[in-house]
Each structure stands twice: as structure tokens, then as C-alpha cells.
Design an enzyme around this catalytic site. Structure first.
Site, PDB file in Angstrom:
ATOM      1  N   PRO A  16       0.784  -1.230   0.000  1.00  0.00           N
ATOM      2  CA  PRO A  16       0.000   0.000   0.000  1.00  0.00           C
ATOM      3  C   PRO A  16       0.819   1.285   0.000  1.00  0.00           C
ATOM      4  O   PRO A  16       1.864   1.366   0.635  1.00  0.00           O
ATOM      5  CB  PRO A  16      -0.839  -0.106   1.273  1.00  0.00           C
ATOM      6  CG  PRO A  16      -0.207  -1.169   2.091  1.00  0.00           C
ATOM      7  CD  PRO A  16       0.464  -2.096   1.136  1.00  0.00           C
ATOM      8  N   ASN A  17       0.306   2.233  -0.726  1.00  0.00           N
ATOM      9  CA  ASN A  17       0.833   3.601  -0.836  1.00  0.00           C
ATOM     10  C   ASN A  17       2.059   3.718  -1.735  1.00  0.00           C
ATOM     11  O   ASN A  17       2.486   4.825  -2.052  1.00  0.00           O
ATOM     12  CB  ASN A  17       1.122   4.214   0.548  1.00  0.00           C
ATOM     13  CG  ASN A  17      -0.112   4.241   1.415  1.00  0.00           C
ATOM     14  OD1 ASN A  17      -1.096   4.858   1.033  1.00  0.00           O
ATOM     15  ND2 ASN A  17      -0.104   3.553   2.548  1.00  0.00           N
ATOM     16  N   ARG A  24       5.301  10.670  -2.562  1.00  0.00           N
ATOM     17  CA  ARG A  24       4.926  10.436  -1.172  1.00  0.00           C
ATOM     18  C   ARG A  24       6.155  10.602  -0.281  1.00  0.00           C
ATOM     19  O   ARG A  24       7.131   9.884  -0.437  1.00  0.00           O
ATOM     20  CB  ARG A  24       4.427   8.999  -1.078  1.00  0.00           C
ATOM     21  CG  ARG A  24       4.329   8.440   0.301  1.00  0.00           C
ATOM     22  CD  ARG A  24       4.286   6.912   0.244  1.00  0.00           C
ATOM     23  NE  ARG A  24       4.058   6.388   1.575  1.00  0.00           N
ATOM     24  CZ  ARG A  24       4.385   5.171   1.956  1.00  0.00           C
ATOM     25  NH1 ARG A  24       4.953   4.330   1.101  1.00  0.00           N
ATOM     26  NH2 ARG A  24       4.151   4.771   3.177  1.00  0.00           N
ATOM     27  N   TYR A  29      11.370   8.524   1.110  1.00  0.00           N
ATOM     28  CA  TYR A  29      11.347   7.478   0.079  1.00  0.00           C
ATOM     29  C   TYR A  29      11.995   7.889  -1.245  1.00  0.00           C
ATOM     30  O   TYR A  29      12.095   7.059  -2.153  1.00  0.00           O
ATOM     31  CB  TYR A  29       9.897   7.033  -0.158  1.00  0.00           C
ATOM     32  CG  TYR A  29       9.249   6.458   1.088  1.00  0.00           C
ATOM     33  CD1 TYR A  29       9.735   5.272   1.650  1.00  0.00           C
ATOM     34  CD2 TYR A  29       8.187   7.107   1.719  1.00  0.00           C
ATOM     35  CE1 TYR A  29       9.152   4.748   2.802  1.00  0.00           C
ATOM     36  CE2 TYR A  29       7.599   6.586   2.869  1.00  0.00           C
ATOM     37  CZ  TYR A  29       8.096   5.412   3.405  1.00  0.00           C
ATOM     38  OH  TYR A  29       7.530   4.888   4.542  1.00  0.00           O
ATOM     39  N   ASN A  80       8.205  -5.578  -1.315  1.00  0.00           N
ATOM     40  CA  ASN A  80       8.139  -4.499  -0.336  1.00  0.00           C
ATOM     41  C   ASN A  80       6.687  -4.468   0.134  1.00  0.00           C
ATOM     42  O   ASN A  80       5.831  -3.879  -0.528  1.00  0.00           O
ATOM     43  CB  ASN A  80       8.547  -3.155  -0.950  1.00  0.00           C
ATOM     44  CG  ASN A  80       8.537  -2.053   0.092  1.00  0.00           C
ATOM     45  OD1 ASN A  80       8.028  -2.233   1.195  1.00  0.00           O
ATOM     46  ND2 ASN A  80       9.099  -0.903  -0.251  1.00  0.00           N
ATOM     47  N   ALA A  83       3.330  -1.105   4.672  1.00  0.00           N
ATOM     48  CA  ALA A  83       2.791  -1.175   6.038  1.00  0.00           C
ATOM     49  C   ALA A  83       2.331  -2.586   6.411  1.00  0.00           C
ATOM     50  O   ALA A  83       2.314  -2.949   7.599  1.00  0.00           O
ATOM     51  CB  ALA A  83       1.639  -0.189   6.193  1.00  0.00           C
ATOM     52  N   GLU A 105      12.898  -9.514   0.912  1.00  0.00           N
ATOM     53  CA  GLU A 105      12.088  -8.406   1.424  1.00  0.00           C
ATOM     54  C   GLU A 105      12.891  -7.108   1.298  1.00  0.00           C
ATOM     55  O   GLU A 105      14.070  -7.075   1.664  1.00  0.00           O
ATOM     56  CB  GLU A 105      11.765  -8.690   2.901  1.00  0.00           C
ATOM     57  CG  GLU A 105      10.983  -7.593   3.591  1.00  0.00           C
ATOM     58  CD  GLU A 105      10.718  -7.933   5.076  1.00  0.00           C
ATOM     59  OE1 GLU A 105      11.073  -9.045   5.528  1.00  0.00           O
ATOM     60  OE2 GLU A 105      10.175  -7.057   5.778  1.00  0.00           O
ATOM     61  N   HIS A 107      12.861  -2.846   1.989  1.00  0.00           N
ATOM     62  CA  HIS A 107      12.307  -1.591   2.499  1.00  0.00           C
ATOM     63  C   HIS A 107      13.195  -0.465   2.006  1.00  0.00           C
ATOM     64  O   HIS A 107      14.425  -0.529   2.171  1.00  0.00           O
ATOM     65  CB  HIS A 107      12.232  -1.588   4.025  1.00  0.00           C
ATOM     66  CG  HIS A 107      11.354  -2.672   4.546  1.00  0.00           C
ATOM     67  ND1 HIS A 107       9.983  -2.588   4.502  1.00  0.00           N
ATOM     68  CD2 HIS A 107      11.651  -3.893   5.041  1.00  0.00           C
ATOM     69  CE1 HIS A 107       9.478  -3.714   4.968  1.00  0.00           C
ATOM     70  NE2 HIS A 107      10.461  -4.524   5.306  1.00  0.00           N
ATOM     71  N   ARG A 114      13.393   4.053  12.418  1.00  0.00           N
ATOM     72  CA  ARG A 114      12.128   4.783  12.447  1.00  0.00           C
ATOM     73  C   ARG A 114      11.301   4.389  13.676  1.00  0.00           C
ATOM     74  O   ARG A 114      11.835   3.879  14.638  1.00  0.00           O
ATOM     75  CB  ARG A 114      11.397   4.553  11.117  1.00  0.00           C
ATOM     76  CG  ARG A 114      12.244   5.045   9.928  1.00  0.00           C
ATOM     77  CD  ARG A 114      11.546   4.862   8.610  1.00  0.00           C
ATOM     78  NE  ARG A 114      10.315   5.665   8.557  1.00  0.00           N
ATOM     79  CZ  ARG A 114       9.389   5.535   7.620  1.00  0.00           C
ATOM     80  NH1 ARG A 114       9.546   4.622   6.661  1.00  0.00           N
ATOM     81  NH2 ARG A 114       8.309   6.295   7.637  1.00  0.00           N
TER      82      ARG A 114
HETATM   83  C1  DQA Z   1       8.454   0.779   3.751  1.00  0.00           C
HETATM   84  C2  DQA Z   1       8.519   0.977   5.262  1.00  0.00           C
HETATM   85  C3  DQA Z   1       7.164   0.728   5.899  1.00  0.00           C
HETATM   86  O1  DQA Z   1       7.242   0.890   7.317  1.00  0.00           O
HETATM   87  C4  DQA Z   1       6.143   1.702   5.355  1.00  0.00           C
HETATM   88  O2  DQA Z   1       4.866   1.431   5.902  1.00  0.00           O
HETATM   89  C5  DQA Z   1       6.116   1.762   3.885  1.00  0.00           C
HETATM   90  C6  DQA Z   1       7.354   1.610   3.115  1.00  0.00           C
HETATM   91  C7  DQA Z   1       9.771   1.144   3.050  1.00  0.00           C
HETATM   92  O3  DQA Z   1       9.902   0.825   1.870  1.00  0.00           O
HETATM   93  O4  DQA Z   1      10.652   1.777   3.647  1.00  0.00           O
HETATM   94  O5  DQA Z   1       5.061   2.003   3.296  1.00  0.00           O
HETATM   95  O6  DQA Z   1       8.195  -0.606   3.494  1.00  0.00           O
END
Ligand code: DQA
Length: 153
Positions: A16-17, A24, A29, A80, A83, A105, A107, A114
Site C-alpha cells: 500500500p501507498n 509520497r 522514500y 516491499n 505497512a 524483502e 524496504h 524509524r
Molecule cells: C516501507 C517501510 C514501511 O514501514 C512503510 O509502511 C512503507 C514503506 C519502506 O519501503 O521503507 O510504506 O516498506
């Protein structure tokens, strides 16, 4: 027969997002978009004779369905989960159905620097490798790692 990079794409899944990547919170990011990530990963896969299939969804169940699809149709998964990393037992369970398939995985940010709620990821329990804090370059590292894990690195 397990797939190779020549017979199936690397599935690059985004939670998501991440459709808003580049717009964003760019201070966290960065300014590259998912289309930029796709191009970088396609180049990395091509160097090993492979291709990528990049997808993004804001819906947990759709990500689960795509992981099930990967069982037959992909050589490995770079994910990725955004959340959902921190909340989704369903995504962990789906990945646990992918026996023998490389899962990396990613991020973009360093989740360990964080908020405490970002420090734990359910997905890490299944992931063969975890990359955090390398920006979008982490996806490229993920593709490289999948190639290495299937013996094509
Ligand atoms: C994320 C880190 C997550 O905590 C966050 O909710 C994201 C992006 C990252 O790529 O750093 O949406 O996965």
C-alpha cells in the site's frame, strides 16, 4: 521443475501507498517512481537473462492472490510489503506456501531507524534476505539476490 530466470519473471510486489512513490514523503522514500524502479530492475534482470513483473496493490488480499500465482509462474519474489510488513500474517502465510522459492524483502527506508512499530516485520520470518535503508537501489539488490539464489548470479 523449478523456474530459472530464462523461464519465468521475477515478481516484484509492492504494498500500500507505493503507487505514490516519488511523490509520497520524498524526504523518506526519494523521488524515483515505481516506473523508475521497474526500469532499474528490468535492467538488472536482463543482465542475468531474465525479466521482471512489477505489481502494486493497496489491498492485502490482492497481494496474497499474486503470491499464490507466483507459486507457478515466477522464479522468485522481491517484496516491499510496505505497512503490511508490520501487520500481515496473511502475507507471511502466503509466502510460506512458496516452497523453495527465493523471497527477498525490501524496504526503501531503514525501518530500524524509524518508529518502533516499524521495527518488526512478519514477512522477515520467511524472507531469505532483508534489505532496508538502501533507497530504491534495494530492489535492484533484491533482483540480484534472487538471481544468485537460483544459481544465475
Ligand atoms: C516501507 C517501510 C514501511 O514501514 C512503510 O509502511 C512503507 C514503506 C519502506 O519501503 O521503507 O510504506 O516498506
Amino acid at each position: 521443475m523449478p523456474h530459472t530466470l530464462a523461464t519465468a519473471p521475477v515478481l516484484i510486489l509492492n504494498g500500500p501507498n507505493l503507487n505514490l512513490l516519488g511523490r509520497r514523503q520524498p524526504e523518506i522514500y526519494g523521488t524515483d517512481t515505481l516506473a523508475d524502479v521497474e526500469a532499474m530492475c528490468a535492467k538488472a534482470a536482463a543482465a542475468h537473462g531474465g525479466t521482471v513483473d512489477l505489481r502494486q496493490s493497496n489491498h492485502e488480499g490482492e497481494l496474497v492472490d499474486w503470491i499464490h500465482e507466483a507459486r507457478e509462474h515466477h522464479v522468485g519474489i522481491v517484496i516491499n510489503p510496505a505497512a503490511y510488513s508490520h501487520t500481515s500474517i496473511a502475507i507471511l502465510d502466503a509466502l510460506n506456501t512458496c516452497d523453495g522459492m527465493p523471497v527477498v524483502e525490501v524496504h526503501i527506508s531503514n525501518i530500524h531507524q524509524r518508529e518502533p512499530f516499524r521495527h518488526h516485520s512478519y514477512v522477515s520470518q520467511r524472507a531469505d534476505g532483508v534489505i532496508a535503508g538502501c533507497g530504491v537501489q534495494g530492489y535492484v539488490f533484491g533482483v540480484e539476490r534472487v538471481a544468485a539464489l537460483v544459481g544465475q548470479g
